[in-house]
Design a protein around this motif. Structure first.
Motif, short mmCIF file in Angstrom:
data_model
loop_
_atom_site.label_atom_id
_atom_site.label_comp_id
_atom_site.label_asym_id
_atom_site.label_seq_id
_atom_site.Cartn_x
_atom_site.Cartn_y
_atom_site.Cartn_z
N LYS A 70 4.63 -5.63 -32.37
CA LYS A 70 4.39 -6.14 -33.72
C LYS A 70 3.67 -7.48 -33.64
O LYS A 70 2.75 -7.76 -34.40
N GLY A 71 4.11 -8.31 -32.69
CA GLY A 71 3.46 -9.61 -32.49
C GLY A 71 2.00 -9.46 -32.12
O GLY A 71 1.13 -10.17 -32.62
N ILE A 72 1.72 -8.51 -31.24
CA ILE A 72 0.33 -8.28 -30.83
C ILE A 72 -0.49 -7.79 -32.02
O ILE A 72 -1.61 -8.24 -32.27
N ALA A 73 0.12 -6.85 -32.79
CA ALA A 73 -0.59 -6.28 -33.94
C ALA A 73 -0.89 -7.37 -34.97
O ALA A 73 -1.97 -7.39 -35.57
N GLN A 74 0.05 -8.29 -35.14
CA GLN A 74 -0.16 -9.34 -36.14
C GLN A 74 -1.36 -10.20 -35.78
O GLN A 74 -2.15 -10.59 -36.64
N VAL A 75 -1.50 -10.50 -34.52
CA VAL A 75 -2.60 -11.37 -34.10
C VAL A 75 -3.91 -10.60 -34.13
O VAL A 75 -4.94 -11.11 -34.55
N ASP A 92 7.16 -12.59 -23.68
CA ASP A 92 6.12 -13.56 -24.08
C ASP A 92 4.86 -13.37 -23.25
O ASP A 92 3.74 -13.38 -23.78
N ILE A 93 5.03 -13.21 -21.96
CA ILE A 93 3.86 -13.06 -21.06
C ILE A 93 3.10 -11.80 -21.42
O ILE A 93 1.86 -11.79 -21.49
N LEU A 94 3.84 -10.71 -21.65
CA LEU A 94 3.19 -9.44 -21.97
C LEU A 94 2.39 -9.57 -23.27
O LEU A 94 1.23 -9.10 -23.35
N GLN A 95 2.99 -10.21 -24.26
CA GLN A 95 2.31 -10.38 -25.55
C GLN A 95 1.04 -11.20 -25.37
O GLN A 95 -0.03 -10.83 -25.86
N GLU A 96 1.15 -12.32 -24.64
CA GLU A 96 -0.03 -13.17 -24.42
C GLU A 96 -1.13 -12.40 -23.69
O GLU A 96 -2.32 -12.52 -24.02
N ALA A 97 -0.73 -11.61 -22.71
CA ALA A 97 -1.72 -10.88 -21.90
C ALA A 97 -2.46 -9.86 -22.75
O ALA A 97 -3.69 -9.72 -22.66
N PHE A 98 -1.72 -9.13 -23.60
CA PHE A 98 -2.37 -8.12 -24.43
C PHE A 98 -3.30 -8.77 -25.45
O PHE A 98 -4.39 -8.25 -25.73
N GLU A 154 -1.65 -13.82 -16.08
CA GLU A 154 -0.77 -14.51 -17.02
C GLU A 154 0.59 -14.79 -16.38
O GLU A 154 1.18 -15.85 -16.60
N CYS A 155 1.08 -13.83 -15.60
CA CYS A 155 2.35 -14.05 -14.88
C CYS A 155 2.22 -15.23 -13.92
O CYS A 155 3.12 -16.07 -13.84
#
Lengths: 229, 150
Positions: A26-31, B17-23, B50-51
């Protein structure tokens, strides 16, 4: 390589059991659902400029282009035949290598008297790839998803929507400027990326379902969802 | 990808957090992807970078004795094959900071010690010593766990 390392590399896939929670996607989709620049904004400008230069030089280059007429028709025919053969040969493996298009030294438009034939070939290309994408989409839509709601995979939907937008831009460019090898290659890459995304989505669904089935004895009673993409 | 993040970060919140930033980074730089067939490998490289970036904020190496630098003790052959993969994996995730990252990069992501030293900004000898330390800790901890719980 020491024995422990060999052992770990051999059993690496057995250790990939953790799954991220839905809030990550969801966080990725939001951005990523914020407006982004078109992927090919710069490329479209370059193609437009190249086409204008080509048109200005059209009269001088007419004889040389005419000599390559047969070559271009053969190239387009070969391209279409490669795609059709790939679709017919193996429908189970939906992800195929995009046919390699030889690089041309200049971005040249197809000669006016071949435009109709090129348009027909382009339509065939688009309908063939669209058919494959549609088949893959139907497969994903009919796959039950255990344990998470459809929003878990929202990021994949976002990627697919982005690819749809890019495809629309390329089609408009082709309509305006005619077919060039670069536009054609870009269009094929977009279709290939869509197929990759759909394949990866299927793999993720299957992985998640397997983890739930293996870890939860009551997996059969879990309500299944279906993705609407 | 998430499993790489968990092994490198050592905990779920940081891994998420790392996974989100990477994607997000991958989405933003999608146009740099030249070959669509290398998408998986390209994305994995972004996740690992990122890791590593996250690790460098907290990475610190404890000094290890030089005598234990290079020699790999293979006398107790394949102690890991007698335990479950799950137990081994859990023990890897619980390794201390520093040696865990080196261990994961070397033994699971197949980085060379030279590459690890470049990425983490440490000496190659430090990378090797941290790997040996990790191996030793894994063996000790798993042996202790088996002795206690059977």
């Amino acid at each position: 390589m020491d024995e422990l390392k060999k052992y770990l590399l051999a059993h690496r896939s057995e250790m990939d059991v953790d799954m991220p929670p839905g809030k990550v996607w969801k966080g990725i989709a939001q951005v990523t659902t914020k407006k982004s620049r078109p992927l090919l904004h710069l490329s479209a400008k370059m193609v437009t400029a190249a086409c204008l230069v080509t048109l200005l030089c059209f009269g001088i280059k007419w004889m040389a282009f005419n000599e390559k007429k047969a070559e271009r028709i053969a190239l387009a025919d070969n391209l279409l035949q490669n795609i059709k053969n790939a679709v017919n040969a193996n429908r189970q493996d939906m992800v195929k290598v995009a046919p390699r298009i030889p690089r041309q030294p200049l971005q040249k438009e197809i000669k006016p008297d071949n435009k109709q034939k090129a348009a027909v070939l382009l339509n065939d290309l688009q309908s063939t790839y669209s058919l494959i994408v549609k088949m893959q989409l139907n497969q994903v839509r009919n796959t039950p998803v255990l344990g998470e709601d459809a929003n878990y995979f929202a990021a994949f939907k976002t990627m697919l929507d982005q690819m749809d937008n890019e495809e629309t831009i390329i089609r408009k460019n082709i309509t305006r400027q005619g077919i060039t090898t670069k536009l054609l290659e870009t269009l094929i890459n977009i279709y290939q990326l869509k197929l990759d995304i759909l394949k990866n989505l299927q793999i993720e669904i299957k992985k998640m379902n397997d983890v739930i089935k293996n870890n939860d004895p009551a997996a059969d009673s879990i309500k299944a969802f279906y993705l609407n993409i | 990808m998430f499993n790489i993040c968990i092994r490198m970060a050592g905990n779920r919140p940081d891994a998420e957090d790392i996974l989100q930033e990477a994607f997000i980074l991958a989405f933003k730089n999608l146009r740099q992807l030249k070959d669509v067939h290398s998408f998986g490998g390209w994305l994995k490289r972004i996740v690992i970078n990122e890791c590593i970036r996250h690790s460098k904020k907290i990475f610190h190496c404890d000094a290890w004795t030089a005598a234990e630098n290079d020699h790999i003790d293979e006398s107790n052959i394949a102690w890991w094959s007698a335990i479950s993969i799950e137990m081994l994996h859990n023990a890897i995730k619980k390794l201390p900071e520093g040696c865990r990252q080196v261990f994961v990069l070397y033994a699971m992501e197949d980085f060379s010690h030279k590459d690890i030293s470049t990425e983490l900004g440490i000496a190659e000898s430090t990378s090797k010593s941290q790997y040996h330390r990790a191996r030793q800790l894994l063996k000790e901890r798993i042996t202790t766990e088996i002795n206690i719980y059977g």
